[in-house]
Design a protein around this motif. Sequence first.
Motif, short mmCIF file in Angstrom:
data_model
loop_
_atom_site.label_atom_id
_atom_site.label_comp_id
_atom_site.label_asym_id
_atom_site.label_seq_id
_atom_site.Cartn_x
_atom_site.Cartn_y
_atom_site.Cartn_z
N VAL A 100 0.84 -1.20 0.00
CA VAL A 100 0.00 0.00 0.00
C VAL A 100 0.87 1.25 0.00
O VAL A 100 0.62 2.21 -0.73
CB VAL A 100 -0.95 0.00 1.22
CG1 VAL A 100 -1.70 1.33 1.30
CG2 VAL A 100 -1.94 -1.15 1.12
N GLU A 101 1.93 1.24 0.83
CA GLU A 101 2.82 2.39 0.89
C GLU A 101 3.59 2.57 -0.41
O GLU A 101 3.84 3.69 -0.85
CB GLU A 101 3.79 2.24 2.08
CG GLU A 101 3.13 2.40 3.43
CD GLU A 101 2.33 3.69 3.53
OE1 GLU A 101 2.87 4.77 3.19
OE2 GLU A 101 1.14 3.63 3.91
N PRO A 115 -7.05 5.05 -7.96
CA PRO A 115 -6.33 3.79 -7.77
C PRO A 115 -5.78 3.24 -9.07
O PRO A 115 -6.37 3.45 -10.15
CB PRO A 115 -7.40 2.86 -7.19
CG PRO A 115 -8.68 3.40 -7.73
CD PRO A 115 -8.50 4.90 -7.76
N HIS A 167 -7.54 -1.37 0.51
CA HIS A 167 -6.97 -0.07 0.87
C HIS A 167 -6.59 0.72 -0.38
O HIS A 167 -6.85 1.92 -0.47
CB HIS A 167 -5.73 -0.26 1.76
CG HIS A 167 -6.05 -0.59 3.18
ND1 HIS A 167 -6.69 0.30 4.03
CD2 HIS A 167 -5.82 -1.70 3.92
CE1 HIS A 167 -6.84 -0.25 5.22
NE2 HIS A 167 -6.33 -1.46 5.18
N ILE A 168 -5.98 0.05 -1.35
CA ILE A 168 -5.53 0.74 -2.56
C ILE A 168 -6.71 1.26 -3.36
O ILE A 168 -6.68 2.36 -3.91
CB ILE A 168 -4.65 -0.20 -3.41
CG1 ILE A 168 -3.32 -0.49 -2.69
CG2 ILE A 168 -4.37 0.40 -4.79
CD1 ILE A 168 -2.49 -1.59 -3.31
N VAL A 207 2.52 1.83 -3.38
CA VAL A 207 1.59 2.42 -4.34
C VAL A 207 1.40 3.91 -4.04
O VAL A 207 1.39 4.75 -4.95
CB VAL A 207 0.24 1.69 -4.29
CG1 VAL A 207 -0.82 2.43 -5.10
CG2 VAL A 207 0.39 0.27 -4.81
N ARG A 208 1.28 4.25 -2.78
CA ARG A 208 1.11 5.65 -2.40
C ARG A 208 2.34 6.48 -2.80
O ARG A 208 2.24 7.61 -3.27
CB ARG A 208 0.89 5.75 -0.89
CG ARG A 208 0.38 7.12 -0.42
CD ARG A 208 0.43 7.21 1.11
NE ARG A 208 -0.17 6.08 1.75
CZ ARG A 208 -1.47 5.96 2.01
NH1 ARG A 208 -2.30 6.92 1.62
NH2 ARG A 208 -1.94 4.90 2.63
N ARG A 209 3.50 5.85 -2.65
CA ARG A 209 4.76 6.55 -2.92
C ARG A 209 5.06 6.66 -4.41
O ARG A 209 5.49 7.70 -4.90
CB ARG A 209 5.89 5.78 -2.23
CG ARG A 209 7.29 6.31 -2.46
CD ARG A 209 8.29 5.55 -1.59
NE ARG A 209 8.33 4.13 -1.87
CZ ARG A 209 7.98 3.16 -1.00
NH1 ARG A 209 7.55 3.46 0.20
NH2 ARG A 209 8.06 1.89 -1.34
N SER A 210 4.81 5.60 -5.16
CA SER A 210 5.28 5.53 -6.55
C SER A 210 4.21 5.82 -7.59
O SER A 210 4.53 5.99 -8.77
CB SER A 210 5.88 4.13 -6.82
OG SER A 210 6.95 3.88 -5.94
N ARG A 211 2.95 5.81 -7.20
CA ARG A 211 1.83 6.12 -8.11
C ARG A 211 1.92 5.34 -9.43
O ARG A 211 2.04 5.92 -10.51
CB ARG A 211 1.78 7.62 -8.40
CG ARG A 211 1.55 8.47 -7.16
CD ARG A 211 1.45 9.95 -7.50
NE ARG A 211 1.18 10.73 -6.31
CZ ARG A 211 -0.03 10.97 -5.80
NH1 ARG A 211 -1.08 10.42 -6.40
NH2 ARG A 211 -0.19 11.70 -4.72
N PHE A 223 -8.08 4.72 -2.67
CA PHE A 223 -7.36 5.92 -3.11
C PHE A 223 -8.23 6.69 -4.11
O PHE A 223 -9.07 6.12 -4.79
CB PHE A 223 -6.04 5.55 -3.77
CG PHE A 223 -4.99 5.00 -2.83
CD1 PHE A 223 -5.20 4.95 -1.46
CD2 PHE A 223 -3.78 4.52 -3.31
CE1 PHE A 223 -4.24 4.45 -0.60
CE2 PHE A 223 -2.82 4.01 -2.47
CZ PHE A 223 -3.05 3.97 -1.10
#
Length: 216
Positions: A40-41, A75, A68-69, A43-47, A72
């Motif tokens: 999840v982190e 997503p 969770h993803i 994905v949040r970081r690298s988009r 977003f």
Amino acid sequence: MVRIVVVDDEPMVCVFLRTILDSADDLEVVDQAHDGASGVEAVRRSRPDVVLMDLRMPGVDGLTAIEHINAFAQPPHIVVLTTFDADQYVLRALRAGASGFLVKSTPPEELIGLVRTAAQGHTVLSPSAARRLIAASTDSLSTRDRARDLVATLTERELQVLTGLGEGLSNAQIASRLFLSEATIKGYVSRTLDKLHCTNRTQAGLLAHDAGIVGA
């Protein structure tokens, strides 16, 4: 360039996927993780545009990570990595918003094409595999009743479009069948997904099977 995040608790799987995918000029693995929380982190970081997500991992599993993803604002397309295609856990992941799945034994030359397909927003899931997954469902009665209630809200044209989605057809193929433009079908798909509360074509296709409008 299609940006990819790989999430798998086996480092060798991540290395293998990175090697194969990075060999294509238009694909790039921009991040990787070995459990759901780190995924999840990442994905949040690298988009990324596409996430390849293992399901069975220690700690936070892939199913929880998918949920969770998909919360977003924008997503990415999530493709499940699995060993067996007729897996109840895979079915749950698809219902949670994954856009398809890849069996880990997928040949390298096919893997690149399938990831490209996922990046374009198309379903990476064969109709036959969808039927096997539906057959494996243990809550088929309640699922069928809910699906039929939702399908009852569709117009006749939307129902025809949903049937095409359940058969794994592209917008172009549905347009050809219904003698409409591809742009018109795209609009129908969008409205149909909204009415059915589906986040992607895969969920709608599974719902079509649940409701019985696409045969096994």
